[in-house]
Design an enzyme around this catalytic site. Structure first.
Site, short mmCIF file in Angstrom:
data_model
loop_
_atom_site.label_atom_id
_atom_site.label_comp_id
_atom_site.label_asym_id
_atom_site.label_seq_id
_atom_site.Cartn_x
_atom_site.Cartn_y
_atom_site.Cartn_z
CE LYS A 62 11.21 47.40 59.00
NZ LYS A 62 11.99 46.21 58.68
CG HIS B 51 14.40 36.52 56.76
ND1 HIS B 51 13.21 37.00 56.30
CD2 HIS B 51 15.13 37.61 57.10
CE1 HIS B 51 13.20 38.33 56.38
NE2 HIS B 51 14.35 38.73 56.85
CB SER C 241 10.03 41.68 54.55
OG SER C 241 10.82 40.69 55.16
NE ARG D 254 19.36 42.59 53.01
CZ ARG D 254 18.41 43.51 53.08
NH1 ARG D 254 17.30 43.32 52.43
NH2 ARG D 254 18.58 44.60 53.79
N1 COA Z 1 17.25 37.86 53.34
C1 COA Z 1 16.25 38.61 52.90
N2 COA Z 1 15.89 39.78 53.46
C2 COA Z 1 16.58 40.17 54.51
C3 COA Z 1 17.66 39.44 55.03
C4 COA Z 1 17.98 38.24 54.39
N3 COA Z 1 18.98 37.46 54.81
N4 COA Z 1 18.17 40.11 56.07
C5 COA Z 1 17.44 41.22 56.22
N5 COA Z 1 16.48 41.25 55.27
C6 COA Z 1 15.49 42.30 55.08
C7 COA Z 1 14.36 42.22 56.05
O1 COA Z 1 13.31 41.46 55.56
C8 COA Z 1 13.97 43.68 56.21
O2 COA Z 1 13.11 44.05 55.17
P1 COA Z 1 12.04 45.24 55.37
O3 COA Z 1 12.82 46.42 55.87
O4 COA Z 1 11.52 45.40 54.01
O5 COA Z 1 11.05 44.74 56.38
C9 COA Z 1 15.27 44.43 55.99
O6 COA Z 1 16.13 43.54 55.33
C10 COA Z 1 15.91 44.88 57.26
O7 COA Z 1 16.07 43.76 58.12
P2 COA Z 1 16.48 43.96 59.62
O8 COA Z 1 17.67 44.83 59.72
O9 COA Z 1 16.58 42.62 60.25
O10 COA Z 1 15.29 44.85 60.15
P3 COA Z 1 14.12 44.45 61.01
O11 COA Z 1 13.18 45.57 61.13
O12 COA Z 1 13.56 43.20 60.47
O13 COA Z 1 14.82 44.23 62.43
C11 COA Z 1 16.16 44.92 64.37
C12 COA Z 1 15.55 45.29 63.04
C13 COA Z 1 15.27 43.98 65.15
C14 COA Z 1 17.43 44.12 64.14
C15 COA Z 1 16.51 46.21 65.10
O14 COA Z 1 15.53 47.17 64.80
C16 COA Z 1 16.55 46.06 66.61
O15 COA Z 1 17.44 45.44 67.15
N6 COA Z 1 15.54 46.65 67.29
C17 COA Z 1 15.43 46.57 68.75
C18 COA Z 1 15.56 47.95 69.37
C19 COA Z 1 16.99 48.21 69.72
O16 COA Z 1 17.62 47.51 70.52
N7 COA Z 1 17.56 49.24 69.11
C20 COA Z 1 18.94 49.59 69.29
C21 COA Z 1 19.82 48.83 68.32
S1 COA Z 1 21.49 49.23 68.52
#
Ligand code: COA
Length: 162
Positions: free
Chosen positions: A42, A18, A130, A91
Site C-alpha cells: 500500500k 475504525h 481509508s 462492514r
Molecule cells: N471502518 C472503516 N473502514 C474500514 C473498517 C471499518 N470498521 N474496517 C476496514 N476498513 C477499511 C480500511 O480502512 C482499509 O481501507 P483501504 O484498503 O482503503 O486502506 C480496508 O477497509 C481494508 O482494511 P483491512 O482489511 O484492515 O486492511 P489493512 O491493509 O488495513 O490491513 C491486514 C490488512 C493487516 C489485516 C492484513 O494485511 C495482515 O494481516 N497482514 C499481515 C501479513 C499476514 O500475516 N498475512 C497473512 C494473513 S492470513
C-alpha cells in the site's frame, strides 16, 4: 486471566469506522493494542510514525488502549506478544469472504489460545474505507464526521503542505 486483544490495519488514515470498532472492543477486553501494519503493497499518505502519533492522539480518551507498529506475519506478532484475541470489523458482506479466508489461515498459525473475533461495523460507517476518505478529501469533498477531528486537522495540513 487478562484478555489482551489486538486490532490491526494500515489506518491510513484511521476513520470513525475504525474508531467505532476500537471503542467497542476496548469495553470488551482488558487491554487493546492497535497494531499498525507496515504494508509494502500500500502506498500510504502518512508515514508509520505520523500514523502512530495521530492514532495515539485520537485514542487518548481510552486508557486501556495502546498503539504499536509491526511488520511481517500477523500470526507471529500475535503469538510472540501473547494476544488472546484478534478483533476484526465487518462492514458488509463484501468483507466476509476475505475475512473468513484470513481467519481460517490465521487459525492454523495462531497459538491455540488465540481467537479471531468479528464486530459488525456501525451501519453509519459501513460504506467508508481509508482510500475513499483520502480520495474525497484530496478532491475537496467534506469528510467531516467520518474521521476523528485530530485526523481531519492532519489531513487538512497535509493538503496545505502540497
Ligand atoms: N471502518 C472503516 N473502514 C474500514 C473498517 C471499518 N470498521 N474496517 C476496514 N476498513 C477499511 C480500511 O480502512 C482499509 O481501507 P483501504 O484498503 O482503503 O486502506 C480496508 O477497509 C481494508 O482494511 P483491512 O482489511 O484492515 O486492511 P489493512 O491493509 O488495513 O490491513 C491486514 C490488512 C493487516 C489485516 C492484513 O494485511 C495482515 O494481516 N497482514 C499481515 C501479513 C499476514 O500475516 N498475512 C497473512 C494473513 S492470513
Amino acid at each position: 486471566m487478562k484478555t489482551k486483544a489486538l486490532y490491526t490495519g494500515s489506518f491510513d488514515p484511521l476513520t470513525n469506522g475504525h474508531m467505532n470498532i476500537i471503542e467497542r472492543a476496548a469495553k470488551l477486553y482488558d487491554e487493546l493494542t492497535i497494531g499498525i501494519i507496515v504494508n509494502p503493497s500500500k502506498k500510504c499518505l502518512f508515514s508509520l510514525e505520523e500514523r502512530r502519533r495521530m492514532i495515539s492522539d485520537a485514542l487518548r480518551h481510552l486508557p486501556n488502549v495502546s498503539v504499536d507498529c509491526f511488520s511481517g506475519l500477523l500470526a507471529r506478532y500475535v503469538n510472540d506478544n501473547g494476544f488472546n484475541v484478534v478483533v476484526r470489523g465487518l462492514r458488509a458482506t463484501m468483507d466476509f469472504e476475505y475475512e473468513i479466508q484470513m481467519a481460517q489461515m490465521n487459525a492454523r498459525l495462531f497459538d491455540e489460545t488465540v481467537e479471531t473475533v468479528f464486530l459488525m461495523t456501525d451501519p453509519k460507517y459501513s460504506f467508508i474505507s481509508s482510500s475513499m476518505i483520502k480520495e474525497v478529501h484530496s478532491l475537496g469533498g467534506s469528510i467531516e464526521g467520518l474521521v476523528p477531528d485530530e485526523i481531519l486537522r492532519k489531513m487538512d495540513e497535509s493538503i496545505g503542505d502540497k
